[in-house]
Design a protein around this motif. Sequence first.
Motif, PDB file in Angstrom:
ATOM      1  N   LYS A  75       0.875  -1.156  -0.039  1.00  0.00           N
ATOM      2  CA  LYS A  75      -0.069  -0.003  -0.090  1.00  0.00           C
ATOM      3  C   LYS A  75       0.707   1.240   0.063  1.00  0.00           C
ATOM      4  CE  LYS A  75      -3.980   0.509   0.284  1.00  0.00           C
ATOM      5  NZ  LYS A  75      -4.860   0.891  -1.018  1.00  0.00           N
ATOM      6  N   ARG A  76       2.137   0.893   0.364  1.00  0.00           N
ATOM      7  CA  ARG A  76       2.923   2.448   0.791  1.00  0.00           C
ATOM      8  C   ARG A  76       4.108   2.458  -0.597  1.00  0.00           C
ATOM      9  NH1 ARG A  76       0.292   6.461   2.757  1.00  0.00           N
ATOM     10  NH2 ARG A  76      -1.084   5.927   4.307  1.00  0.00           N
ATOM     11  N   ALA A  77       5.363   1.579  -0.182  1.00  0.00           N
ATOM     12  CA  ALA A  77       6.503   1.451  -1.037  1.00  0.00           C
ATOM     13  C   ALA A  77       6.143   1.030  -2.518  1.00  0.00           C
ATOM     14  CB  ALA A  77       7.313   0.442  -0.320  1.00  0.00           C
ATOM     15  N   ALA A  78       5.199   0.291  -2.617  1.00  0.00           N
ATOM     16  CA  ALA A  78       5.069  -0.009  -4.255  1.00  0.00           C
ATOM     17  C   ALA A  78       4.370   1.074  -4.937  1.00  0.00           C
ATOM     18  CB  ALA A  78       4.027  -1.176  -4.367  1.00  0.00           C
ATOM     19  N   GLN A  79       3.525   1.960  -4.248  1.00  0.00           N
ATOM     20  CA  GLN A  79       2.953   3.099  -5.024  1.00  0.00           C
ATOM     21  C   GLN A  79       3.532   4.381  -4.777  1.00  0.00           C
ATOM     22  OE1 GLN A  79      -1.384   2.255  -4.775  1.00  0.00           O
ATOM     23  NE2 GLN A  79      -0.724   0.980  -2.988  1.00  0.00           N
ATOM     24  N   GLU A  80       4.432   4.511  -3.587  1.00  0.00           N
ATOM     25  CA  GLU A  80       4.713   5.732  -3.299  1.00  0.00           C
ATOM     26  C   GLU A  80       6.365   6.057  -3.291  1.00  0.00           C
ATOM     27  OE1 GLU A  80       0.635   6.571  -0.737  1.00  0.00           O
ATOM     28  OE2 GLU A  80       2.651   6.474   0.452  1.00  0.00           O
ATOM     29  N   ALA A  81       6.830   5.993  -4.400  1.00  0.00           N
ATOM     30  CA  ALA A  81       8.204   5.877  -4.657  1.00  0.00           C
ATOM     31  C   ALA A  81       9.105   7.230  -3.893  1.00  0.00           C
ATOM     32  CB  ALA A  81       8.802   5.506  -5.877  1.00  0.00           C
ATOM     33  N   ASN A  82       8.308   8.314  -4.166  1.00  0.00           N
ATOM     34  CA  ASN A  82       8.758   9.515  -3.511  1.00  0.00           C
ATOM     35  C   ASN A  82       9.120   9.631  -1.985  1.00  0.00           C
ATOM     36  OD1 ASN A  82       8.877  10.767  -5.934  1.00  0.00           O
ATOM     37  ND2 ASN A  82       7.054  11.756  -5.827  1.00  0.00           N
ATOM     38  N   TYR A  83       8.332   8.508  -1.326  1.00  0.00           N
ATOM     39  CA  TYR A  83       8.504   8.563   0.208  1.00  0.00           C
ATOM     40  C   TYR A  83       9.440   7.512   0.617  1.00  0.00           C
ATOM     41  CZ  TYR A  83       4.747  11.861  -0.054  1.00  0.00           C
ATOM     42  OH  TYR A  83       3.998  13.251  -0.191  1.00  0.00           O
ATOM     43  N   HIS A  84       9.875   6.749  -0.219  1.00  0.00           N
ATOM     44  CA  HIS A  84      11.048   5.592   0.102  1.00  0.00           C
ATOM     45  C   HIS A  84      11.987   5.826   1.458  1.00  0.00           C
ATOM     46  CE1 HIS A  84      10.227   2.793  -3.445  1.00  0.00           C
ATOM     47  NE2 HIS A  84       9.080   2.983  -2.861  1.00  0.00           N
ATOM     48  N   GLY A  85      12.715   6.815   1.221  1.00  0.00           N
ATOM     49  CA  GLY A  85      13.607   7.274   2.346  1.00  0.00           C
ATOM     50  C   GLY A  85      12.737   7.441   3.480  1.00  0.00           C
ATOM     51  N   LEU A  86      11.722   8.125   3.672  1.00  0.00           N
ATOM     52  CA  LEU A  86      10.939   8.454   4.759  1.00  0.00           C
ATOM     53  C   LEU A  86      10.732   7.210   5.231  1.00  0.00           C
ATOM     54  CD1 LEU A  86       9.881  10.468   6.657  1.00  0.00           C
ATOM     55  CD2 LEU A  86       7.634  10.501   5.298  1.00  0.00           C
ATOM     56  N   TYR A  87       9.978   6.274   4.562  1.00  0.00           N
ATOM     57  CA  TYR A  87       9.439   4.864   5.152  1.00  0.00           C
ATOM     58  C   TYR A  87      10.498   4.161   5.284  1.00  0.00           C
ATOM     59  CZ  TYR A  87       5.341   6.433   2.802  1.00  0.00           C
ATOM     60  OH  TYR A  87       3.887   7.086   2.337  1.00  0.00           O
ATOM     61  N   ILE A  88      11.697   4.178   4.920  1.00  0.00           N
ATOM     62  CA  ILE A  88      12.848   3.187   5.329  1.00  0.00           C
ATOM     63  C   ILE A  88      13.439   3.816   6.727  1.00  0.00           C
ATOM     64  CG2 ILE A  88      15.092   2.578   4.961  1.00  0.00           C
ATOM     65  CD1 ILE A  88      14.473   2.433   1.898  1.00  0.00           C
ATOM     66  N   SER A  89      13.310   5.039   6.876  1.00  0.00           N
ATOM     67  CA  SER A  89      13.644   5.479   8.321  1.00  0.00           C
ATOM     68  C   SER A  89      12.728   5.094   9.326  1.00  0.00           C
ATOM     69  CB  SER A  89      13.752   7.175   8.366  1.00  0.00           C
ATOM     70  OG  SER A  89      14.864   7.607   7.242  1.00  0.00           O
ATOM     71  N   PHE A  90      11.467   5.211   8.989  1.00  0.00           N
ATOM     72  CA  PHE A  90      10.377   4.686   9.830  1.00  0.00           C
ATOM     73  C   PHE A  90      10.468   3.344  10.079  1.00  0.00           C
ATOM     74  CE2 PHE A  90       5.687   4.786  10.910  1.00  0.00           C
ATOM     75  CZ  PHE A  90       5.901   5.364  12.131  1.00  0.00           C
ATOM     76  N   VAL A  91      10.775   2.567   9.067  1.00  0.00           N
ATOM     77  CA  VAL A  91      10.925   0.872   9.520  1.00  0.00           C
ATOM     78  C   VAL A  91      11.985   0.642  10.261  1.00  0.00           C
ATOM     79  CG1 VAL A  91      11.333  -1.063   8.405  1.00  0.00           C
ATOM     80  CG2 VAL A  91       9.624   0.442   7.282  1.00  0.00           C
ATOM     81  N   ASP A  92      13.128   1.385  10.175  1.00  0.00           N
ATOM     82  CA  ASP A  92      14.310   1.225  10.920  1.00  0.00           C
ATOM     83  C   ASP A  92      13.911   1.596  12.419  1.00  0.00           C
ATOM     84  OD1 ASP A  92      15.961   0.485   8.859  1.00  0.00           O
ATOM     85  OD2 ASP A  92      16.674   2.321   8.316  1.00  0.00           O
TER      86      ASP A  92
END
Length: 216
Positions: A75-92
């Motif tokens: 729902k997020r990474a596959a569709q929202e590539a512009n936010y990958h850096g933010l999502y990776i930081s959040f996952v970490d």
Amino acid sequence: ALSVVTGSALGGATTVDLLMQRAKQVTAPDVGVQDKVHFVFNNLSSTNLDQKEKDLMTVMNESYLPWFCQYIVIKRAAQEANYHGLYISFVDKLDKKLAQLLKGVISITIENIKILLVDEKITSSSSVRSLLKNLGSWLGGLTLMKNKPILQKDIDFKMLIVDAYERGRLIAVIPFVAKVIESCGGSRVFRPPNPWTMLVLSLLAELHPLSDLKLS
């Protein structure tokens, strides 16, 4: 209840919906928890990661981890590539509270990449290829950029490229591999002249002229 993460679209199923139909059935939290997760991600920014982590942990527990991994990836990474850096930081950040979250996210990412790679519409559907490229960037950010390898048993890039050449699927596979490899530029370990990276790059350079596509 057993559920997969679903999307919706006017006029029929989206590529994401079709992808999720092939995903493993997982135990989903109740709607209130799902809404909270959705709200947290919708309002996530680089300046509020700590607060959003606290907000999320008020409703999240490890029993929801398989569902949460699917949500993050599809729902997020596959569709929202512009936010990958933010999502990776959040996952970490969340991985310190939710054991095995990062491992689960990487596993679900690879699982969905494999689903897309065998999709019969991969050469004809730009939306399928777009999801694949996004997940390629995402996988590279989760692994290579952090100096972690992508194991050959998970994705054998040499065989993937050769197989794509033989089956006329370079139009999909070359952009995907290129997106994964982009992350090597930010890696201490995998930046050129790393032998694995150079092997993949040499294959891309050799076959790119035959694929009739632009990588930009």
